[in-house]
Each structure stands twice: as structure tokens, then as C-alpha cells.
Design an enzyme around this catalytic site. Sequence first.
Site, mmCIF file in Angstrom:
data_model
loop_
_atom_site.group_PDB
_atom_site.id
_atom_site.type_symbol
_atom_site.label_atom_id
_atom_site.label_comp_id
_atom_site.label_asym_id
_atom_site.label_seq_id
_atom_site.Cartn_x
_atom_site.Cartn_y
_atom_site.Cartn_z
ATOM 1 N N ARG A 3 14.994 40.439 -29.034
ATOM 2 C CA ARG A 3 14.536 40.504 -27.642
ATOM 3 C C ARG A 3 14.922 41.845 -27.029
ATOM 4 O O ARG A 3 14.139 42.475 -26.347
ATOM 5 C CB ARG A 3 15.150 39.353 -26.835
ATOM 6 C CG ARG A 3 14.717 39.340 -25.382
ATOM 7 C CD ARG A 3 15.338 38.172 -24.646
ATOM 8 N NE ARG A 3 14.677 36.926 -24.964
ATOM 9 C CZ ARG A 3 15.093 35.745 -24.532
ATOM 10 N NH1 ARG A 3 16.183 35.657 -23.797
ATOM 11 N NH2 ARG A 3 14.441 34.659 -24.847
ATOM 12 N N GLY A 31 11.342 29.980 -18.010
ATOM 13 C CA GLY A 31 11.413 31.203 -18.792
ATOM 14 C C GLY A 31 12.801 31.384 -19.387
ATOM 15 O O GLY A 31 13.567 30.427 -19.530
ATOM 16 N N CYS A 32 13.138 32.611 -19.722
ATOM 17 C CA CYS A 32 14.452 32.903 -20.295
ATOM 18 C C CYS A 32 15.554 32.401 -19.372
ATOM 19 O O CYS A 32 15.554 32.687 -18.176
ATOM 20 C CB CYS A 32 14.587 34.413 -20.513
ATOM 21 S SG CYS A 32 16.230 34.907 -21.074
ATOM 22 N N PHE A 33 16.509 31.682 -19.936
ATOM 23 C CA PHE A 33 17.540 31.085 -19.086
ATOM 24 C C PHE A 33 18.520 32.093 -18.510
ATOM 25 O O PHE A 33 19.267 31.775 -17.581
ATOM 26 C CB PHE A 33 18.296 29.954 -19.798
ATOM 27 C CG PHE A 33 18.706 30.199 -21.231
ATOM 28 C CD1 PHE A 33 18.983 31.461 -21.737
ATOM 29 C CD2 PHE A 33 18.812 29.114 -22.099
ATOM 30 C CE1 PHE A 33 19.371 31.658 -23.053
ATOM 31 C CE2 PHE A 33 19.206 29.286 -23.432
ATOM 32 C CZ PHE A 33 19.481 30.557 -23.907
ATOM 33 N N TYR A 71 16.273 44.149 -20.469
ATOM 34 C CA TYR A 71 15.572 42.915 -20.103
ATOM 35 C C TYR A 71 16.045 42.419 -18.736
ATOM 36 O O TYR A 71 15.243 42.002 -17.897
ATOM 37 C CB TYR A 71 15.805 41.849 -21.167
ATOM 38 C CG TYR A 71 15.043 40.564 -20.923
ATOM 39 C CD1 TYR A 71 13.854 40.309 -21.591
ATOM 40 C CD2 TYR A 71 15.511 39.599 -20.029
ATOM 41 C CE1 TYR A 71 13.140 39.137 -21.372
ATOM 42 C CE2 TYR A 71 14.814 38.430 -19.800
ATOM 43 C CZ TYR A 71 13.623 38.202 -20.474
ATOM 44 O OH TYR A 71 12.923 37.047 -20.243
#
Length: 234
Positions: free
Chosen positions: A9, A57-59, A203
Amino acid sequence: MKSSKWFSRGIACAMLVAAGAILYSPFASAKEGIAIPPPALDEKSTAATETAIFAGGCFWGVQGVFQHVEGVLDATSGYAGGEEKTAIYEVVGGGQTGHAEAVKVTFDPRKVSYGKLLQVYFSVAHDPTQLNRQGPDRGTQYRSTVFPIGAEQAKIAKAYIDQLDAAKVFSKKIATTIEPEETFYAAEGYHQNFLTLNPDYPYIVYNDLPKIENLKTIFPDIYRKDPVLVKVSG
């Protein structure tokens, strides 16, 4: 040792940064957050603590947002929707487990209601109109889902979705699902408090820090500067 998908990621995000690509959805990157009306239906609880589970989504970012909400006692990243044996980051990442990356929020309902948490969730924690994706992440594990604990939470969540859709608050219909009676499994330790511990991670910078600023701007009455962090052993 951190998982290979954790590094993947990061590498993918770094490559997109270098290429000048947009890593995030227009929703998450907006200079101003999306202010939405509060739920017409909410609970009135005098209990000392209550629990809610949200996926969006991404936690990393969802956890980070709720850690900055006054009245939240704990926000833990994890998985919900699948079996215990598949609640492993590398396995969930394949998108075939039924799990969604989720966050379990323990809160004091005398300070912040379940409805208020839903308002934060739909307003700044993620974009509820995206189906099986969120920003650069794709797959059912990144779906928008409320995992209600009990019939009352389910009723409030459904009523709020209907309310927002009827008012056409968003340009598209809300894609959030309601999946009751699912067990939550805490994620690996290296995922906990990720936003706070890694504020310069690409990110986080492009996808999640704007959410914290939007929370501060739209909900100044419940914004907490110092996040409540998960205690991770070891």
C-alpha cells in the site's frame, strides 16, 4: 514484522505521488468537509458506555477520525463481516472473506450520541456514496457498512440513511449497507493508532489528514485535539 500488504500500500501510494497522480477521492480531498443535518431519530441513553462499529474504507483514517471525537473512549481498528479464522490482514486483503476493515468505537452516550457518531461517519470519516471502494482502495473489504449492535442502532442507522437520501444531501445515493449481528475482531497491533504514529506517511497525508481537519471545522463542539489511543501490548 509488518505485513507485505502494508508495504505494498505504501509503495503504490509513493509511486502515485511521484507521478503526480491523485491518490484520494474528491470527497476526502475537499478543502471543506461536507456538512450534513443531524439524524432526526436518535437514541437517549444514560449508560456509562456503548459500542458502535463502522466500516468506511481503510481503517487507518476511520479510526483516526473517531479518536478525535469527544466522548469516544476507545476506537480500535479491526475486521467485521467474516469468520474469526480469516480475520487476518493478508487474508482480508484478498477480498473474499466477507470482512470489511472496520473500527469499533466505545463511547460515553451521555457525551456523544450514537446518532452524532453516525453524523461524523457520513460527513467526514468517508464518502458513503462509493460502492466497494474508498479513495484509492478497491474491494468489498473497503465497503461502507454500519454494523449495528442491537435493533435500536439498526433502526437509527436505516432511518438516517433514508433521511439523507430523501434530502439529496449527496449527489449520489448512499451505498452504505447495514449488517447486524456481526462479530468484530481487532486488527494486528501495527495497524492501531496508525494515523497518529505515521502523520507523514503518504497515504495518511493525502487520504486521512484532511478528514481530521474537516472534523475540526465541521464539528468544533466535539473535536478533541489529543486523540484517545489504543493501548497495544508489546
